[in-house]
Design an enzyme around this catalytic site. Structure first.
Site, short mmCIF file in Angstrom:
data_model
loop_
_atom_site.label_atom_id
_atom_site.label_comp_id
_atom_site.label_asym_id
_atom_site.label_seq_id
_atom_site.Cartn_x
_atom_site.Cartn_y
_atom_site.Cartn_z
N TYR A 187 17.51 46.45 -39.09
CA TYR A 187 17.81 46.92 -38.18
C TYR A 187 18.60 46.26 -36.20
O TYR A 187 18.27 46.36 -35.51
CB TYR A 187 16.51 47.37 -37.21
N ASP A 215 7.77 43.50 -45.92
CA ASP A 215 7.78 43.43 -47.23
C ASP A 215 7.89 41.62 -47.19
O ASP A 215 7.87 41.29 -48.13
CB ASP A 215 9.16 44.22 -48.00
N HIS A 229 22.33 45.45 -45.33
CA HIS A 229 22.75 47.47 -45.12
C HIS A 229 22.05 47.32 -43.29
O HIS A 229 20.98 46.86 -43.00
CB HIS A 229 21.52 48.00 -46.09
N TYR A 274 12.17 57.10 -36.95
CA TYR A 274 10.81 56.10 -36.28
C TYR A 274 10.83 54.86 -35.71
O TYR A 274 10.60 54.11 -35.30
CB TYR A 274 9.76 56.48 -37.43
N ARG A 275 12.25 54.83 -35.39
CA ARG A 275 12.83 52.84 -35.68
C ARG A 275 14.51 53.38 -35.58
O ARG A 275 15.14 52.93 -36.91
CB ARG A 275 12.61 51.69 -36.26
C1 LIG Z 1 15.00 44.30 -47.55
C2 LIG Z 1 14.25 44.71 -46.29
C3 LIG Z 1 12.85 44.92 -46.39
C4 LIG Z 1 12.11 45.31 -45.54
N1 LIG Z 1 10.94 45.66 -45.34
C5 LIG Z 1 10.02 46.21 -44.27
C6 LIG Z 1 8.95 46.66 -44.28
O1 LIG Z 1 8.62 46.90 -44.92
N2 LIG Z 1 8.24 46.44 -42.89
C7 LIG Z 1 8.64 47.06 -41.70
O2 LIG Z 1 8.32 46.56 -40.55
N3 LIG Z 1 9.93 46.03 -41.87
C8 LIG Z 1 10.51 45.70 -42.71
N4 LIG Z 1 12.56 45.31 -43.15
C9 LIG Z 1 12.78 45.39 -41.21
C10 LIG Z 1 12.45 43.67 -40.60
O3 LIG Z 1 13.24 42.83 -41.46
C11 LIG Z 1 11.21 42.90 -40.89
O4 LIG Z 1 10.28 44.69 -39.37
C12 LIG Z 1 10.82 42.39 -39.43
O5 LIG Z 1 9.67 41.66 -39.04
C13 LIG Z 1 11.27 43.00 -38.12
O6 LIG Z 1 11.88 40.62 -37.27
P1 LIG Z 1 10.52 40.21 -37.04
O7 LIG Z 1 9.55 40.86 -37.64
O8 LIG Z 1 10.98 38.77 -36.86
O9 LIG Z 1 11.11 40.92 -34.90
P2 LIG Z 1 12.12 40.71 -34.27
O10 LIG Z 1 13.69 40.08 -35.43
O11 LIG Z 1 11.71 39.05 -33.33
O12 LIG Z 1 11.48 41.50 -33.44
C14 LIG Z 1 12.61 42.76 -33.34
C15 LIG Z 1 12.76 42.91 -32.43
O13 LIG Z 1 11.61 43.30 -31.24
C16 LIG Z 1 11.66 42.64 -29.80
N5 LIG Z 1 11.10 42.02 -29.42
C17 LIG Z 1 10.59 40.82 -30.60
N6 LIG Z 1 9.79 40.27 -30.15
C18 LIG Z 1 9.43 40.63 -28.86
C19 LIG Z 1 8.54 40.17 -27.76
N7 LIG Z 1 7.98 39.46 -27.85
N8 LIG Z 1 9.03 40.35 -26.21
C20 LIG Z 1 9.84 42.17 -26.21
N9 LIG Z 1 10.22 42.36 -26.88
C21 LIG Z 1 10.66 41.34 -28.45
C22 LIG Z 1 13.15 42.35 -30.16
O14 LIG Z 1 14.20 43.35 -29.30
C23 LIG Z 1 13.47 42.78 -31.53
O15 LIG Z 1 15.09 42.20 -31.34
C24 LIG Z 1 12.77 44.81 -44.25
C25 LIG Z 1 14.36 44.07 -43.62
C26 LIG Z 1 14.99 44.67 -45.08
C27 LIG Z 1 16.25 43.27 -45.12
#
Ligand SMILES: Cc1cc2nc3c(=O)[nH]c(=O)nc-3n(C[C@H](O)[C@H](O)[C@H](O)COP(=O)(O)OP(=O)(O)OC[C@H]3O[C@@H](n4cnc5c(N)ncnc54)[C@H](O)[C@@H]3O)c2cc1C
Length: 543
Positions: free
Chosen positions: A91, A150, A396, A479-480
């Site tokens: 994303y 995941d 991806h 949804y996202r």
């Molecule tokens: C193989 C694979 C499987 C995945 N499976 C899942 C799954 O099962 N479920 C799922 O939900 N996702 C999944 N994902 C997507 C993603 O990897 C996860 O959602 C991951 O947890 C998001 O990264 P993060 O938690 O580090 O958030 P971050 O990258 O830190 O935050 C996401 C975005 O939110 C905003 N943000 C973050 N923190 C703040 C803050 N404190 N204040 C204001 N804005 C903020 C920013 O714009 C940031 O870019 C998957 C991805 C892959 C590649």
């Protein structure tokens, strides 16, 4: 060095000096080798001029530092892009939507402020990962589960702000839905606590979410109105047991009653797990050259049934998991079986029963540990190099439309998307079958490949755009979305001349008049960039 768009070199240098004073020089990053770490590891613009890059990064450790950084960014008009752990792969990763923004890296703010076993909640900072929270609970021996997506390395807060999803019962697996109370640094540097948190000395900030008056928490998810510095999350008291069971039905048209029962039993709370609709027949009739979803059209129902019967395969299947007291989960499974027995030819197979807490040995035998709230990174083996897969993909991007939870619409989505993929000659990662994560709807996930090949990426970007438009034509929205597609995805939510987007822009102008926070996130551009962003989007040349 890249400078943020619209910021003079002198102002940028002054802002960086100011950031160094606030957090100390070692936590301001300007060297290319450091900045490159904030690129999207799964960038659909790999090696192209439109690849999103940061100009610098600053990593505060306290809320006061965040406030000071935000105030300074206003003074010098420096765009900031807050991330928590920055693992938003699929994303947009940790790259800013607007190239040249300074990444506000909140990883160092990683305190688990409270985990309350009696009232089943946690209060955490943005740098707390699912691994951190899980380990903390295990070390303290608390009888609580977390819900994890995941990849376990992500941030509990970052994922929730993206409205990410996991696997255990609702409301816990809807990560934003399970939050209770936030602390936010607004774009002007002011600190706000939502819900009961606004009451000085509040005793139920993490247990009663609404407080009194308008409930604003939703404004801070999938948006750019503030920097979130704390969130409370409800946790599931550890269930005594988990019980699995699988249901199959024989005929194509059984899908209608099959889904209707899943929806009813879900709304009643009898079924309360994430699950996938599977088709043992459809998964096999494409074996060989036509393996990918969409490569060949589904047979008409009558032919489908004949072929499925010939192969001795059910048309549809679902594996369910019940969590709770042992007697209760056994009763839930028995009730579910009695309901599905109304479909002629339905079969039921008992899966394992787990009694919690599991020993390390027993846990190692659980095939998908996230289903019982245990974080890991096993999902990444899916795209890894194997004997069969000589060249693993470079990542991806997810296309994730919400589909109504009924059989007809599910089949329609399968046909519409399958036909389109066949026509476009592409095969994203997908089963073409829906998953059930969110309450009352299905999600169909498509992973469009990222390659270290510009032509492949260009084609897949084009296909993503087409998919967004195609879905919208049928009333299905995402949804996202990946940061590269936020404008078209949000643009599709265009009811009444895009009045919702206009409302978001009105809020943006009022709350962040200098447009310093996460410009472009979820299609919300600050006033000074709005016109240009629209033109680029209309021409579609960055896509
Ligand atoms: C193989 C694979 C499987 C995945 N499976 C899942 C799954 O099962 N479920 C799922 O939900 N996702 C999944 N994902 C997507 C993603 O990897 C996860 O959602 C991951 O947890 C998001 O990264 P993060 O938690 O580090 O958030 P971050 O990258 O830190 O935050 C996401 C975005 O939110 C905003 N943000 C973050 N923190 C703040 C803050 N404190 N204040 C204001 N804005 C903020 C920013 O714009 C940031 O870019 C998957 C991805 C892959 C590649």
């Amino acid at each position: 060095m890249i400078t943020p768009p619209g910021t003079s070199s002198a102002d940028f240098a002054a802002a960086l000096d100011g950031f160094r004073e606030i957090v100390s020089p070692e936590w301001v990053f300007t060297e290319k080798e450091d900045i490159d770490l904030y690129k999207d590891a799964y960038s659909p613009f790999w090696g192209e001029p439109d690849e999103r890059v940061a100009s610098a990064a600053v990593a505060p450790v306290t809320v006061e530092q965040v406030q000071a950084i935000v105030r300074l960014a206003n003074r010098y008009r420096v765009p900031l892009y807050p991330i928590s752990t920055g693992k938003n792969l699929g994303y947009g990763g940790s790259a800013p939507v607007l190239s040249g923004s300074v990444v506000l890296d909140l990883k160092r703010m990683n305190r688990i402020i409270e985990v309350n076993e009696d009232e089943s909640f946690a209060l955490v900072e943005p740098g707390v990962s699912y691994f951190d929270l899980y380990n903390y609970i295990q070390e303290k021996g608390l009888k609580l589960w977390i819900d994890t997506p995941d990849p376990g390395w992500g941030s509990v807060i970052g994922n929730a702000l993206e409205r990410g999803l996991g696997y255990t019962p609702l409301p816990y697996r809807d990560h934003f839905g399970a939050h209770c109370g936030m602390e936010i640094v607004l774009a002007n540097g002011e600190l706000v606590r939502t819900g009961m948190g606004a009451l000085p000395g509040a005793k139920s900030w993490q247990t009663y979410r609404y407080g009194c008056g308008p409930w604003v928490d939703g404004l801070f998810s999938q948006s750019n109105f503030g920097v979130v510095t704390k969130i409370g999350f409800w946790l599931l008291p550890r269930p005594d047991a988990s019980l699995e069971g699988t249901i199959t039905v024989p005929r194509h048209n059984d899908i209608h009653r099959f889904v209707a029962l899943l929806a009813k039993l879900g709304a009643q709370g009898v079924i309360n797990c994430a699950y996938w609709i599977e088709s043992p027949f459809a998964n096999t009739f494409r074996a060989g050259a036509d393996h990918a979803f969409g490569a060949t059209p589904d047979p008409e129902p009558a032919e489908w049934d004949v072929r499925a019967a010939d192969k001795g395969l059910p048309s549809w299947a679902v594996r369910l998991c019940f969590h709770g007291a042992e007697a209760v989960v056994r009763a839930q499974w028995a009730h579910v079986q009695s309901e599905f027995a109304s479909i002629a030819g339905a079969t039921f197979s008992d899966g394992p029963l787990y009694r919690h807490p599991l020993s390390a040995q027993d846990l190692a035998r659980v095939p998908k540990q996230v289903e019982i709230g245990v974080p890991n990174l096993a999902i990444f083996t899916a795209g890894a190099r194997t004997r069969e897969k000589k060249s693993p993909s470079a990542g991806h991007m997810w296309f994730s439309p919400v589909i109504p939870m009924n059989g007809a619409e599910m089949l329609r989505a399968r046909k519409v998307f399958g036909d389109a993929l066949r026509e476009w000659g592409i095969s994203p990662i997908t089963s073409g079958l829906p998953m059930h994560y969110q309450e009352r709807t299905f999600l169909m996930l498509f992973g469009f490949e990222i390659a270290h090949d510009r032509e492949v990426n260009k084609k897949n970007r084009q296909s993503m755009r087409q998919m967004v438009a195609l879905a919208a034509q049928h009333g299905w929205g995402e949804y996202r979305t990946h940061s590269a597609f936020m404008d078209p995805v949000v643009g599709a939510y265009s009811y009444n001349n895009s009045s919702l987007l206009k409302l978001h822009e009105t809020l943006k102008d009022a709350m962040d008049p200098n447009g310093i926070l996460s410009a472009g996130r979820y299609g919300i551009w600050p006033a000074h960039l709005r016109q240009a962003a629209r033109q680029v989007n209309r021409r579609g040349d960055i896509q």
